[in-house]
Design a protein around this motif. Sequence first.
Motif, PDB file in Angstrom:
ATOM      1  N   ASP A 161      -0.997   0.165  -8.367  1.00  0.00           N
ATOM      2  CA  ASP A 161      -0.472  -1.142  -7.947  1.00  0.00           C
ATOM      3  C   ASP A 161      -1.605  -1.865  -7.217  1.00  0.00           C
ATOM      4  O   ASP A 161      -1.908  -1.549  -6.058  1.00  0.00           O
ATOM      5  CB  ASP A 161       0.740  -0.865  -7.032  1.00  0.00           C
ATOM      6  N   CYS A 164      -0.912  -4.673  -3.609  1.00  0.00           N
ATOM      7  CA  CYS A 164       0.471  -4.166  -3.435  1.00  0.00           C
ATOM      8  C   CYS A 164       1.317  -5.022  -2.497  1.00  0.00           C
ATOM      9  O   CYS A 164       2.539  -4.957  -2.552  1.00  0.00           O
ATOM     10  CB  CYS A 164       0.450  -2.710  -2.990  1.00  0.00           C
ATOM     11  N   SER A 170       5.311  -0.818  -6.238  1.00  0.00           N
ATOM     12  CA  SER A 170       5.153   0.650  -6.203  1.00  0.00           C
ATOM     13  C   SER A 170       6.479   1.330  -5.899  1.00  0.00           C
ATOM     14  O   SER A 170       6.850   2.324  -6.529  1.00  0.00           O
ATOM     15  CB  SER A 170       4.175   1.057  -5.089  1.00  0.00           C
ATOM     16  N   ALA A 183      -1.346   2.699  -4.501  1.00  0.00           N
ATOM     17  CA  ALA A 183      -1.308   1.281  -4.145  1.00  0.00           C
ATOM     18  C   ALA A 183      -2.561   0.886  -3.369  1.00  0.00           C
ATOM     19  O   ALA A 183      -3.013   1.640  -2.490  1.00  0.00           O
ATOM     20  CB  ALA A 183      -0.057   1.011  -3.302  1.00  0.00           C
TER      21      ALA A 183
END
Length: 296
Positions: A161, A164, A170, A183
């Motif tokens: 991700d 994020c 996520s 992330a």
Amino acid sequence: MVNSWWEVQVLCDPALEDTVFWRFETFGGHGTASQRRTHFRQIQAYFPQDEFELLDLAALALRIKQDAICSQLAIPQTTWRLIDEEDWSKSWKDHWSPQEIGDRLIINPAWMDKPEGSDRLILQLDPGAAFGTGTHPTTQLCLESLEMRVDSDTPDVTVADIGCGSGILSIAALLLGAKHAYAVDLDALAVRATQENAALNGFTAPQIEVQQGSLDTLMKTLEKPVDGILCNILAEVIVDLIPQLSEIAHPQSWGILSGILLEQSKLVADTLEQHGWVVATLWRRKEWCCLNIRRS
Ligand SMILES: C[S@@+](CC[C@H](N)C(=O)[O-])C[C@H]1O[C@@H](n2cnc3c(N)ncnc32)[C@H](O)[C@@H]1O
């Protein structure tokens, strides 16, 4: 440590809403939210006082005014005030309520009771200073695409991700059944928000690993390629990341990219094609689109 925030509020024609969101995001705004009023939209975002001078806010207001003039819409009204940290968290929390997204998720503000009797997966969220409340069309498009990619029949899925924010993508991936989420975000506040939100939903390392950084950080730290790449940033940033995207992918990997205005989708799709990816589907909401991509 941030102590005070500028609360910037724009009253505008509903047709200008996406542009104002985009302006807030590119200026570095946090906690953007909008509400319907009878004939217009009220949109606000928060900017740390130690990073923004009055002149910056005046420039932002001017850009928004120019956007309205270019689109032949009524001149928006932009105002700002200084509020302290405590008022800030309360202020934007007042504007946010549970939200069903797609067929399987409901985003529930962490300070509210969990909805009862819903068969949806409940994603508890307190974005704090980070972007990603689920109210923005690009986040919604990513979540809806994720639902189509990850479920209990695909239990070993790993996702990266990039950007994020609050961690919303996520966490959604993990709730939907992914095994690991990696992330990253350049913003330290986003890293903290993602860790806190993951914990709120019962996810901690190693199921979710959060780092400050970007694609290059993942390239250095991931032991194996990931199955899915989630990236909801802006088209300009995504285009710069594409040449190295395959470094964290395997031949069957897929990607969900958003933060892309419709008129920028061709540039992004062309860049993807040059680097071994194809656009499988393009989903659109308002002026924004989300590209579901796979390796060519
Ligand atoms: C539009 S928000 C998306 C947040 C969340 N993923 C969502 O979908 O709602 C974009 C995030 O990307 C981060 N960001 C911007 N440029 C980045 C880059 N080059 N690498 C990593 N993160 C970046 C910003 O700090 C911000 O948190």
